[in-house]
Design a protein around this motif. Structure first.
Motif, mmCIF file in Angstrom:
data_model
loop_
_atom_site.group_PDB
_atom_site.id
_atom_site.type_symbol
_atom_site.label_atom_id
_atom_site.label_comp_id
_atom_site.label_asym_id
_atom_site.label_seq_id
_atom_site.Cartn_x
_atom_site.Cartn_y
_atom_site.Cartn_z
ATOM 1 N N LEU A 14 31.574 54.095 -61.585
ATOM 2 C CA LEU A 14 30.549 55.550 -60.844
ATOM 3 C C LEU A 14 29.414 55.442 -61.105
ATOM 4 C CD1 LEU A 14 33.232 57.622 -63.380
ATOM 5 C CD2 LEU A 14 32.102 57.798 -60.608
ATOM 6 N N ALA A 15 28.476 54.275 -61.579
ATOM 7 C CA ALA A 15 27.415 53.657 -61.744
ATOM 8 C C ALA A 15 26.542 53.394 -60.287
ATOM 9 C CB ALA A 15 26.949 52.985 -62.776
ATOM 10 N N ALA A 16 27.758 52.542 -59.553
ATOM 11 C CA ALA A 16 27.322 52.328 -58.591
ATOM 12 C C ALA A 16 26.986 53.119 -57.742
ATOM 13 C CB ALA A 16 27.442 51.016 -58.058
ATOM 14 N N ALA A 17 28.247 53.967 -57.448
ATOM 15 C CA ALA A 17 27.617 54.673 -56.178
ATOM 16 C C ALA A 17 26.886 56.071 -56.916
ATOM 17 C CB ALA A 17 29.598 56.345 -56.696
ATOM 18 N N SER A 18 26.934 56.122 -58.056
ATOM 19 C CA SER A 18 25.534 57.629 -58.111
ATOM 20 C C SER A 18 24.242 56.703 -57.737
ATOM 21 C CB SER A 18 25.060 57.142 -59.663
ATOM 22 O OG SER A 18 26.706 58.197 -60.210
ATOM 23 N N ALA A 19 23.967 55.583 -57.523
ATOM 24 C CA ALA A 19 22.489 54.847 -57.362
ATOM 25 C C ALA A 19 22.418 55.044 -55.494
ATOM 26 C CB ALA A 19 22.470 53.369 -57.951
ATOM 27 N N SER A 20 23.376 54.772 -55.479
ATOM 28 C CA SER A 20 24.230 54.764 -53.903
ATOM 29 C C SER A 20 23.131 56.077 -53.381
ATOM 30 C CB SER A 20 24.773 54.402 -53.217
ATOM 31 O OG SER A 20 25.135 53.280 -53.455
ATOM 32 N N VAL A 21 23.742 56.921 -54.377
ATOM 33 C CA VAL A 21 23.419 58.214 -52.793
ATOM 34 C C VAL A 21 22.253 58.722 -54.230
ATOM 35 C CG1 VAL A 21 24.327 60.846 -54.180
ATOM 36 C CG2 VAL A 21 25.750 59.065 -53.551
ATOM 37 N N LEU A 22 21.813 58.373 -54.878
ATOM 38 C CA LEU A 22 20.084 59.018 -54.953
ATOM 39 C C LEU A 22 19.534 57.694 -54.613
ATOM 40 C CD1 LEU A 22 20.044 58.677 -59.059
ATOM 41 C CD2 LEU A 22 19.756 60.472 -58.194
ATOM 42 N N ALA A 23 19.404 56.821 -53.934
ATOM 43 C CA ALA A 23 18.727 55.942 -53.313
ATOM 44 C C ALA A 23 18.847 56.401 -51.595
ATOM 45 C CB ALA A 23 19.291 54.392 -53.118
ATOM 46 N N LEU A 24 20.016 56.907 -51.079
ATOM 47 C CA LEU A 24 20.139 57.442 -49.937
ATOM 48 C C LEU A 24 18.919 58.878 -49.816
ATOM 49 C CD1 LEU A 24 24.214 56.468 -48.832
ATOM 50 C CD2 LEU A 24 21.422 54.924 -47.702
ATOM 51 N N GLY A 25 19.208 59.062 -50.528
ATOM 52 C CA GLY A 25 18.904 60.801 -51.132
ATOM 53 C C GLY A 25 17.552 60.785 -51.239
ATOM 54 N N THR A 26 16.943 59.699 -51.410
ATOM 55 C CA THR A 26 15.540 59.498 -51.990
ATOM 56 C C THR A 26 14.513 59.278 -50.128
ATOM 57 O OG1 THR A 26 15.344 57.543 -52.711
ATOM 58 C CG2 THR A 26 15.427 59.869 -53.648
ATOM 59 N N ALA A 27 15.506 58.799 -49.446
ATOM 60 C CA ALA A 27 14.628 57.940 -48.594
ATOM 61 C C ALA A 27 14.045 58.730 -47.129
ATOM 62 C CB ALA A 27 15.997 56.586 -47.350
ATOM 63 N N PRO A 28 14.957 59.511 -46.917
ATOM 64 C CA PRO A 28 14.350 60.684 -46.415
ATOM 65 C C PRO A 28 13.791 60.720 -46.536
ATOM 66 C CG PRO A 28 16.994 60.649 -46.229
ATOM 67 C CD PRO A 28 16.646 59.966 -46.930
ATOM 68 N N ALA A 29 13.082 61.683 -48.104
ATOM 69 C CA ALA A 29 12.183 61.883 -47.929
ATOM 70 C C ALA A 29 10.990 61.346 -47.969
ATOM 71 C CB ALA A 29 11.588 62.517 -49.782
ATOM 72 N N GLN A 30 10.748 60.367 -48.892
ATOM 73 C CA GLN A 30 9.570 58.851 -48.111
ATOM 74 C C GLN A 30 9.339 58.664 -47.058
ATOM 75 O OE1 GLN A 30 11.491 55.790 -50.172
ATOM 76 N NE2 GLN A 30 11.348 56.030 -51.999
ATOM 77 N N ALA A 31 10.380 58.670 -46.071
ATOM 78 C CA ALA A 31 9.701 58.412 -44.847
ATOM 79 C C ALA A 31 9.132 59.977 -44.706
ATOM 80 C CB ALA A 31 10.945 58.909 -43.133
ATOM 81 N N ALA A 32 9.570 60.871 -44.518
ATOM 82 C CA ALA A 32 9.419 62.507 -43.719
ATOM 83 C C ALA A 32 7.103 62.116 -44.119
ATOM 84 C CB ALA A 32 9.744 63.312 -44.338
ATOM 85 N N GLY A 33 6.945 61.759 -45.903
ATOM 86 C CA GLY A 33 5.447 61.656 -46.429
ATOM 87 C C GLY A 33 4.946 60.669 -44.963
ATOM 88 N N TYR A 34 5.151 59.987 -44.588
ATOM 89 C CA TYR A 34 4.218 58.924 -43.697
ATOM 90 C C TYR A 34 2.438 59.928 -43.736
ATOM 91 C CZ TYR A 34 2.654 55.070 -41.180
ATOM 92 O OH TYR A 34 1.974 54.346 -40.988
ATOM 93 N N VAL A 35 1.839 58.546 -44.154
ATOM 94 C CA VAL A 35 -0.017 59.277 -43.932
ATOM 95 C C VAL A 35 -0.504 59.068 -43.073
ATOM 96 C CG1 VAL A 35 -2.621 59.398 -45.103
ATOM 97 C CG2 VAL A 35 0.131 60.044 -46.454
ATOM 98 N N PHE A 36 -1.308 59.286 -41.986
ATOM 99 C CA PHE A 36 -1.967 58.656 -40.628
ATOM 100 C C PHE A 36 -3.510 58.717 -41.245
ATOM 101 C CE2 PHE A 36 2.344 60.515 -39.104
ATOM 102 C CZ PHE A 36 2.793 59.494 -38.675
ATOM 103 N N ASP A 37 -4.674 58.056 -41.047
ATOM 104 C CA ASP A 37 -5.191 57.589 -41.322
ATOM 105 C C ASP A 37 -6.530 56.814 -39.523
ATOM 106 O OD1 ASP A 37 -4.714 57.376 -43.383
ATOM 107 O OD2 ASP A 37 -4.567 54.811 -43.761
ATOM 108 N N ALA A 38 -7.528 57.566 -39.551
ATOM 109 C CA ALA A 38 -8.446 57.055 -38.970
ATOM 110 C C ALA A 38 -10.116 57.309 -39.659
ATOM 111 C CB ALA A 38 -8.515 58.672 -37.808
ATOM 112 N N TYR A 39 -10.606 55.549 -38.940
ATOM 113 C CA TYR A 39 -12.285 55.871 -39.454
ATOM 114 C C TYR A 39 -12.586 55.728 -38.737
ATOM 115 C CZ TYR A 39 -9.623 53.633 -43.305
ATOM 116 O OH TYR A 39 -9.084 52.926 -44.776
ATOM 117 N N ASN A 40 -14.386 56.068 -39.068
ATOM 118 C CA ASN A 40 -15.048 56.022 -37.982
ATOM 119 C C ASN A 40 -16.198 54.790 -37.559
ATOM 120 O OD1 ASN A 40 -16.953 55.740 -40.446
ATOM 121 N ND2 ASN A 40 -18.816 56.626 -39.253
ATOM 122 N N ALA A 41 -15.385 54.124 -38.290
ATOM 123 C CA ALA A 41 -15.839 52.628 -37.692
ATOM 124 C C ALA A 41 -15.111 51.429 -38.330
ATOM 125 C CB ALA A 41 -17.470 52.727 -38.263
#
Length: 132
Positions: A14-41
């Motif tokens: 049960l602990a392993a299954a819960s950890a897997s669900v939590l890990a899979l549940g957070t992966a899309p949110a992390q991917a959606a939060g990507y930040v793009f950068d640009a500098y003037n020089a």
């Protein structure tokens, strides 16, 4: 003994299954939060533009104490219409604008310098791709 072994394996399972669900549940949110950068020089930049995919927020960061304001610019992929957002708060400050794009929209961002709100952007960096 056999019953306690079963309970232990059930609890561990049960602990392993819960950890897997939590890990899979957070992966899309992390991917959606990507930040793009640009500098003037590339060397010794003084302005930075960021586009945060999560929330579609555009930032202009003044990263050098040089007395100049900064501009965050964006445009739709290779469009000639450029949108500029001036921030004159000074070194170490950040301008923030909440934008709205359709999911998956490709845009380009860049950072520039500008001396006053009615001035013109100059010393702009190259266009960097970002995605909403």
């Amino acid at each position: 003994m056999r019953t306690s072994y079963r309970r232990l394996t059930t609890v561990l399972g049960l602990a392993a299954a819960s950890a897997s669900v939590l890990a899979l549940g957070t992966a899309p949110a992390q991917a959606a939060g990507y930040v793009f950068d640009a500098y003037n020089a590339l060397s010794s930049p003084s302005a930075k533009t960021e586009f945060a995919q999560d929330g579609e927020i555009l930032y202009a960061l003044d990263i050098k104490s040089d007395g100049h304001g900064v501009v965050a610019q964006w445009r739709y992929n290779s469009s000639s219409a450029v949108h500029s957002y001036y921030h004159g708060g000074g070194f170490g400050t950040v301008g923030k604008w909440d934008l709205s794009f359709a999911e998956g929209t490709t845009l380009q961002i860049r950072a520039c310098l500008q001396d006053t709100s009615n001035g013109s952007p100059y010393s702009c960096g190259g266009w960097e791709y970002a995605k909403a």
